[in-house]
Design an enzyme around this catalytic site. Structure first.
Site, short mmCIF file in Angstrom:
data_model
loop_
_atom_site.label_atom_id
_atom_site.label_comp_id
_atom_site.label_asym_id
_atom_site.label_seq_id
_atom_site.Cartn_x
_atom_site.Cartn_y
_atom_site.Cartn_z
N ASN A 169 48.08 61.52 -70.98
CA ASN A 169 47.41 60.48 -71.75
C ASN A 169 48.16 60.15 -73.04
O ASN A 169 48.14 59.01 -73.50
CB ASN A 169 45.98 60.90 -72.09
CG ASN A 169 45.28 59.93 -73.01
OD1 ASN A 169 44.91 58.84 -72.60
ND2 ASN A 169 45.11 60.31 -74.27
N ASP A 221 45.26 66.27 -67.77
CA ASP A 221 44.52 66.43 -69.03
C ASP A 221 44.00 65.08 -69.51
O ASP A 221 44.68 64.05 -69.41
CB ASP A 221 45.46 67.03 -70.07
CG ASP A 221 44.79 67.24 -71.40
OD1 ASP A 221 43.86 68.06 -71.46
OD2 ASP A 221 45.18 66.59 -72.38
N GLU A 224 40.69 66.57 -65.41
CA GLU A 224 39.81 67.06 -66.46
C GLU A 224 38.98 65.88 -66.94
O GLU A 224 39.36 65.16 -67.86
CB GLU A 224 40.61 67.65 -67.62
CG GLU A 224 39.71 68.29 -68.68
CD GLU A 224 40.13 67.96 -70.11
OE1 GLU A 224 39.57 68.60 -71.03
OE2 GLU A 224 40.96 67.08 -70.32
#
Length: 544
Positions: free
Chosen positions: A143, A239, A282
């Site tokens: 990200n 993530d 996640e």
């Protein structure tokens, strides 16, 4: 973190229970008619923070060579290697070059963090894992990057640089934006000053978000994942997967259709390279928000089940298994029929389970649920020996307590002490992981609940009608006499075996009262792991 008392020494107590289990189960073979699960669904994962696990070169920082040297501990599955936990898959927290201790702000996505070792060390770890039949996944913080990343440094130096478009800059700080998980935060928490402009970083200023609307960013991040797949990586933990592409303030900052579409493309391209690659998201959010990620066409193969983790802790602390049942019932109603799930008790962002469940019997019960409920279990390093830790984050990512010298630093009971105690929490985990791997019924997503007449006694069946294991667990604070419904078993003949204690009961002579079998009392946190053993008569169809 030197290990002056090697935990891989041979342990006769552990050797004894491994051999005993093997002899017991030779008469209770799993049914080959059960569908073969993918490698992910039949795995037990071990999450490792490399920095804090094992320091092979004695420089004060854990490293990749340390993991190689401790693979016997993580994975050993034969009596000859009796000091092993038995996990067959590893999740490495970020191993890429990074300026921070945690590594979630990546400086170079194709370089191994120097303090962890070299690329050759990483390749050796992959080879060592695969030689054992283990799988290994990497934490991929896609990200955002680090403010020290060359791309971002170039973006700061030149407003007209092509690298500027790899991030998200605005002339003015936009209003009404905040961190999606914090309703009290404001625009200043996500829009950070850089000269006369502002850049977007949803987590904090040191992690500028990448601009996935930019085709160059998209291609680089996909190609980087393919690079590591080429090294032999079996998958990725993604993530912050909810926050890849923003479309506006508020609801446009998380779980957007553009994020899901990008992940589907990412998934397709990686599966074209290796169909067995596994992607685990996640997505720290409610179940209803997770559904789009795991619904065909899948954005990811599974998401971490934060709701179930909390339900397990609530059930254990409230002495009431109904919290878990309610969570699983809701999951079954909301999720697609063929979903996979990643289940856990705690991770590197949360208070450790031993600091939330203070009593060891509570930790033992939580471990039972982790290893016997539907879903692929993930164990956070140190969980198996009851390591404690509360925020701030460094306290929940401390050095693993291999021996008494390390344990003295962190006030935990060390591994070597527990390996010499057959009733320890560590040996409890070893037994559970052993059964989780050899019983294919536990790798399915099916579960059937039976009324015990008490909120303290959970009874659930895993597997099919003819081939199953039955879990009976005491959630109470006192010994309980479980009454087990006789209609759990369609053919009540042969023997009922408790795999956990090796006890056997003959169906024909078992005590039965009002349609229930009455077994011996269960102590708090204890279980029966029951499997039917057929002896001396024709087996039901499909039974070996």
């Amino acid at each position: 973190m030197p290990d002056t008392n090697d935990s891989d020494s041979r342990n006769p107590l552990t050797l004894f229970f491994h051999i005993g289990f093997a002899l017991l189960l030779s008469a209770i073979l799993p049914n080959p008619s059960l569908a073969k699960n993918s490698w992910f669904e039949s795995s037990v994962f071990y999450e490792i923070f490399v920095k804090s696990f094992y320091d092979a070169d004695r420089d004060g920082t854990g490293d990749l060579q340390g993991i190689i040297e401790k693979l016997d501990y993580i994975n050993a599955t034969s009596p000859e290697k009796s000091a092993g936990l038995g996990a067959n898959a590893v999740w490495l927290m970020p191993v890429f070059d990074s300026p921070s201790y945690h590594g979630y702000d990546v400086r170079d996505y194709r370089k191994i963090r120097p303090s962890y070792g070299s690329l050759a060390d990483f390749q050796n770890l992959i080879k060592a894992c695969h030689a054992r039949g283990m799988h290994i996944i990497l934490d991929y913080p896609l990200n955002h990057a680090s403010i020290d990343h060359l791309w971002f440094q170039q973006a700061l130096k030149d407003a007209h640089s092509s690298k500027r478009k790899m991030f998200i800059f605005r002339r003015n700080r936009p209003a009404r934006w905040r961190q999606p998980w914090d309703p009290l935060s404001g625009p200043e928490s996500v829009w950070h000053p850089a000269g006369s402009q502002y850049y977007y970083g949803v987590f904090y200023s040191g992690m500028p978000d990448l601009n996935f609307k930019n085709p160059e960013v998209s291609r680089i991040m996909i190609d980087t994942a393919k690079y590591w797949i080429g090294m032999g990586v079996d998958g990725f933990r993604l993530d912050g997967v909810r926050y890849l592409i923003e479309t506006g303030a508020g609801s446009g900052q998380a779980d957007t259709p553009m994020t899901l579409e990008w992940l589907r493309k990412f998934n397709r391209e990686l599966k074209a390279v290796n169909p067995d690659i596994c992607l685990i998201g996640e997505a720290w959010t409610e179940m209803r928000n997770i559904v789009p990620y795991i619904t065909e066409p899948n954005a990811v193969d599974a998401c971490f089940d934060f709701d179930l983790a909390e339900a397990i802790i609530q059930a254990v602390t409230d002495n009431n298994y109904h919290h878990v049942k309610a969570c699983l019932d809701m999951r079954s109603e909301m999720y697609p029929a063929d979903f996979s799930d990643a289940i856990f008790l705690s991770n590197h962002d949360q208070t450790r389970i031993a600091s939330r469940l203070k009593l060891e019997y509570q930790q033992r019960l939580a471990a039972v649920l982790l290893m016997t409920l539907p879903g692929t279990p993930f164990v956070y390093y140190g969980e198996e020996i009851g390591m404690e830790g509360t925020k701030p984050d460094p306290n929940i990512r401390r050095n693993f307590c291999w021996n008494s010298s390390v344990a003295a630093q962190c006030n935990d009971r060390c591994l070597t002490e527990q390996q010499n105690d057959p009733e320890s929490l560590w040996n409890h985990y070893c037994k559970l992981i052993h059964f989780r791997k050899i019983l294919p019924e536990l790798s399915t997503m099916s579960i059937s609940w039976f009324d015990s007449g008490s909120k303290h006694i959970a009874i659930y069946k895993r597997g099919s009608e003819q081939n199953n294991v039955v879990v009976v667990a005491n959630f109470g604070i006192r010994p309980e006499l479980p009454g087990i419904p006789v209609d759990i078993w369609t053919e009540r003949r042969g023997f009922l075996v408790d795999l956990f204690s090796s006890r056997r009961w003959e169906f024909e002579t078992m005590d039965e009262t009002e349609g229930r079998y009455i077994l011996d009392p269960l102590l708090p946190g204890n279980i029966y792991l029951l499997k039917q053993e057929y002896v001396g008569k024709p087996e039901p169809k499909g039974t070996p």
